[in-house]
Motif scaffolding. Structure first.
Motif, PDB file in Angstrom:
ATOM      1  N   LYS A 252       0.589  -1.365  -0.479  1.00  0.00           N
ATOM      2  CA  LYS A 252       0.087  -0.212  -0.041  1.00  0.00           C
ATOM      3  C   LYS A 252       0.603   1.292   0.305  1.00  0.00           C
ATOM      4  O   LYS A 252       2.142   1.387   0.656  1.00  0.00           O
ATOM      5  N   ASN A 253       0.498   1.998  -0.717  1.00  0.00           N
ATOM      6  CA  ASN A 253       1.266   3.383  -0.550  1.00  0.00           C
ATOM      7  C   ASN A 253       1.199   4.221   0.350  1.00  0.00           C
ATOM      8  O   ASN A 253       0.166   5.087   0.388  1.00  0.00           O
ATOM      9  N   ILE A 254       2.218   4.623   1.287  1.00  0.00           N
ATOM     10  CA  ILE A 254       1.637   5.618   2.540  1.00  0.00           C
ATOM     11  C   ILE A 254       2.473   6.889   2.120  1.00  0.00           C
ATOM     12  O   ILE A 254       2.121   7.721   2.668  1.00  0.00           O
ATOM     13  N   TYR A 255       3.311   7.107   1.501  1.00  0.00           N
ATOM     14  CA  TYR A 255       3.527   8.423   0.734  1.00  0.00           C
ATOM     15  C   TYR A 255       2.881   9.387   0.767  1.00  0.00           C
ATOM     16  O   TYR A 255       2.724  10.526   0.746  1.00  0.00           O
ATOM     17  N   GLN A 256       1.249   8.740  -0.416  1.00  0.00           N
ATOM     18  CA  GLN A 256       0.291   9.150  -0.611  1.00  0.00           C
ATOM     19  C   GLN A 256      -0.271   9.534   0.517  1.00  0.00           C
ATOM     20  O   GLN A 256      -1.278  10.484  -0.344  1.00  0.00           O
ATOM     21  N   ASP A 257      -0.366   8.692   1.862  1.00  0.00           N
ATOM     22  CA  ASP A 257      -1.325   9.187   2.776  1.00  0.00           C
ATOM     23  C   ASP A 257      -0.772  10.598   2.857  1.00  0.00           C
ATOM     24  O   ASP A 257       0.636  10.734   4.218  1.00  0.00           O
ATOM     25  N   GLN A 258      -1.368  11.477   2.737  1.00  0.00           N
ATOM     26  CA  GLN A 258      -1.638  13.205   4.176  1.00  0.00           C
ATOM     27  C   GLN A 258      -1.876  12.612   5.468  1.00  0.00           C
ATOM     28  O   GLN A 258      -0.647  14.169   5.686  1.00  0.00           O
ATOM     29  N   SER A 259      -1.524  11.682   5.860  1.00  0.00           N
ATOM     30  CA  SER A 259      -1.568  12.109   7.184  1.00  0.00           C
ATOM     31  C   SER A 259      -1.030  10.636   8.507  1.00  0.00           C
ATOM     32  O   SER A 259      -0.958  11.021   9.408  1.00  0.00           O
ATOM     33  N   MET A 260       0.124  10.703   6.914  1.00  0.00           N
ATOM     34  CA  MET A 260       0.509   9.679   7.582  1.00  0.00           C
ATOM     35  C   MET A 260       2.040  10.290   8.356  1.00  0.00           C
ATOM     36  O   MET A 260       2.717  11.261   7.711  1.00  0.00           O
ATOM     37  N   LYS A 264       2.974   7.187  13.635  1.00  0.00           N
ATOM     38  CA  LYS A 264       1.663   6.291  12.569  1.00  0.00           C
ATOM     39  C   LYS A 264       2.716   5.172  11.930  1.00  0.00           C
ATOM     40  O   LYS A 264       1.894   3.977  12.034  1.00  0.00           O
TER      41      LYS A 264
END
Length: 275
Positions: A252-260, A264
């Protein structure tokens, strides 16, 4: 003397003739001046056209010279990556394009696509480095590093390629993680292709205990893993990724998750480890 009726006060005829001659002379002089002025304008116009044409020729020659310099420099930037693909020691995954860090038994896998000239990659590393080290040291996370040369293509130069090859050489020596960190900690400005110099990369190896050896230097100077780096970048291009860094946690692409955040990420990895 009596001039007779109607003649009183009339100007002598020689005076009228003199005035008429002067008028004709004045008109002739005006025509001559006009002709001279037109001749001057034609001469000036001809000179101006000569200057314009001459200037255009100079500009064309100058542009041709600049184009020649750019073409020559472009040729220097290109590195021959044709040849046998030699993967660094311990590389795994599809076509042995991943450099693994951490225990194979870890339940979570972080896949990272990076370019050593990429400013966003440096920002990611600066923010997440200590957390990733903590999780890999604890055996809770394994990382698979994939190297790309995106900035070389965008900005020109060969620093991405040369640095990636040097990192692969460090992997051969069992020093990848430390040298990987040194490269990002000392990353030059994006427009500065300092990593194109093997001497710079070898000098930075001095910051890693036991890496600055003859074997490492030869590997760097020979471009031993250039073809492997080129193949890795081709896989990046074929992966449909939007850019570097691309960071996937268990796919899962977590770099695109703004809340990462690093906190977390740590929580997610530890929860997966307990599951």
């Amino acid at each position: 003397m009596n001039l007779g009726p109607g003649r009183r006060g009339a100007p002598p005829r020689f005076v009228l003739r003199d005035v008429s001659e002067k008028n004709r002379e004045g008109k002739r002089t005006a025509r001559e001046r006009l002709a001279e002025e037109r001749a001057k304008q034609k001469t000036a116009e001809k000179r101006r056209r000569v200057l314009i044409v001459g200037g255009a020729v100079v500009c064309v020659l100058a542009l041709a010279a600049v184009g020649g310099v750019l073409a020559a420099n472009a040729g220097k930037d290109k590195t021959d990556t044709a040849g046998p693909v030699t993967a660094p020691s311990g590389a795994n995954g599809d076509d042995s394009l991943a450099i693994p860090v951490g225990k194979e038994s870890a339940k979570s896998t972080l896949t990272v696509w990076e370019d050593f000239r990429c400013p966003a990659c440096k920002s990611f590393e600066d923010a997440y480095r200590s957390t990733i080290h903590e999780l890999t040291d604890a055996g809770q996370l394994k990382v698979e590093y994939h190297l790309a040369t995106l900035i070389d293509g965008n900005m020109g130069g060969s620093g991405s390629l040369r640095a990636a090859n040097a990192a692969a050489c460090a992997q051969d020596a069992g020093k990848f993680t430390a040298y990987h960190d040194v490269l990002f900690e000392n990353q030059p400005a994006e427009t500065d292709d300092a990593y194109a110099k093997n001497s710079e990369l070898i000098e930075l190896a001095g910051k890693v205990d036991g890496l600055d050896t003859g074997t490492f230097k030869k590997c760097v100077d020979d471009g031993a893993h250039d073809s492997w780096v080129a193949k890795s970048h081709k896989a990046f291009q074929g992966g449909g990724f939007s850019g570097t860094p691309t960071v996937l946690l268990n796919g899962k692409n977590i770099y695109q998750d703004q809340s990462m955040t690093p906190a977390k990420l740590k929580q997610m990895v530890q929860q997966a480890d307990k599951a």
